[in-house]
Scaffold this motif. Sequence first.
Motif, PDB file in Angstrom:
ATOM      1  N   GLU A  20       5.519   4.553  -4.706  1.00  0.00           N
ATOM      2  CA  GLU A  20       6.553   4.408  -3.713  1.00  0.00           C
ATOM      3  C   GLU A  20       5.694   3.744  -2.490  1.00  0.00           C
ATOM      4  O   GLU A  20       4.878   4.453  -2.012  1.00  0.00           O
ATOM      5  N   GLY A  21       5.985   2.536  -2.073  1.00  0.00           N
ATOM      6  CA  GLY A  21       5.233   1.888  -0.832  1.00  0.00           C
ATOM      7  C   GLY A  21       3.945   1.386  -1.409  1.00  0.00           C
ATOM      8  O   GLY A  21       3.530   0.653  -0.508  1.00  0.00           O
ATOM      9  N   TRP A  22       3.691   1.040  -2.649  1.00  0.00           N
ATOM     10  CA  TRP A  22       2.228   0.327  -2.971  1.00  0.00           C
ATOM     11  C   TRP A  22       2.925  -0.869  -3.842  1.00  0.00           C
ATOM     12  O   TRP A  22       1.999  -1.457  -4.236  1.00  0.00           O
ATOM     13  N   TYR A  23       4.003  -1.333  -3.593  1.00  0.00           N
ATOM     14  CA  TYR A  23       4.502  -2.838  -3.930  1.00  0.00           C
ATOM     15  C   TYR A  23       5.521  -3.359  -3.226  1.00  0.00           C
ATOM     16  O   TYR A  23       6.293  -2.629  -2.425  1.00  0.00           O
TER      17      TYR A  23
ATOM     18  N   VAL B  24       6.161  -6.439   7.094  1.00  0.00           N
ATOM     19  CA  VAL B  24       5.409  -4.907   6.971  1.00  0.00           C
ATOM     20  C   VAL B  24       4.956  -4.706   5.418  1.00  0.00           C
ATOM     21  O   VAL B  24       5.609  -5.262   4.601  1.00  0.00           O
ATOM     22  N   MET B  25       4.215  -4.019   5.203  1.00  0.00           N
ATOM     23  CA  MET B  25       3.859  -3.689   3.721  1.00  0.00           C
ATOM     24  C   MET B  25       4.832  -2.568   3.264  1.00  0.00           C
ATOM     25  O   MET B  25       4.970  -2.397   2.042  1.00  0.00           O
ATOM     26  N   GLY B  26       5.217  -1.710   4.345  1.00  0.00           N
ATOM     27  CA  GLY B  26       5.945  -0.450   3.765  1.00  0.00           C
ATOM     28  C   GLY B  26       5.295   0.552   3.803  1.00  0.00           C
ATOM     29  O   GLY B  26       6.023   1.756   3.363  1.00  0.00           O
ATOM     30  N   TRP B  27       4.118   0.915   4.182  1.00  0.00           N
ATOM     31  CA  TRP B  27       3.868   2.232   4.421  1.00  0.00           C
ATOM     32  C   TRP B  27       3.518   2.667   5.649  1.00  0.00           C
ATOM     33  O   TRP B  27       2.342   3.390   6.112  1.00  0.00           O
TER      34      TRP B  27
END
Length: 252
Positions: free
Chosen positions: A119-122, A133-136
């Motif tokens: 989760e958070g790597w895509y 934002v990338m999400g992390w």
Amino acid sequence: MKALAPGTVIFHRHRGYGVITAVNLLTGWISARFGSESRTLDLNLSTDAVQYADGEAILFRRAPPDRMPHARLMAVVRALHQAGYQKLYLYSWPKPSGLHWRWHLFTGKRDWMQRSWREGWYGSGADYNSNPVMGWGDNPGATTEELIHALAKFDPQGLAQALGRDEDHAAWFASVCDALLPGYMYSLDMQRPEGSPLIDMPPVPVMPVRATLPPYSGPDITWPPGWAGLWSKVHVMPAPRINLTGLPEKTD
């Protein structure tokens, strides 16, 4: 990232200290009150040298932003490779509509077709357009170093799995970054011509990350090491596992 909103105390080289009363981040204009309670002054963040109260400059970005995050992610991966995290891979491929490109960072074993999901790597360029934002836990416009720090803080166990050597892939990735950054990104999408077999290792598709850039005209990009033979059939990603227990699952 400091707040820039009504009520923010600012400093202007001619007017001194003031308070923002209105902000328009679409145009880069603000209204601020300096001393007089009955009159406000309109200022442009690009040209009027407005500062925060502590003296830090407020800079309004006039250059068009990247319409997709892939080039920023490539810079992150290259920096981590140089730091010894060579078992980190960036997969990019288009949505069926062709309007946006997905991205996926994965670590550990270099298996493009059966890569692990964390989760958070895509993410997707479609989401990035509305929320860049990338999400992390990163901020919009974060530098490469800031993105790495945010990722390490967000998922230290996941990043630890990237520690190790994969020299042939790291060398390939460095050469791709040298050819493409900062304005272009690659897509690992091998199209199957309708009614025809796959073309054996055609040039890797390359796209600009900003609408103002011309089509890519540099040298052809080769496919990653170990890619040959992976596209002998239509690429269909495995469906996520269904959790019927309601309990959190451990992620590899």
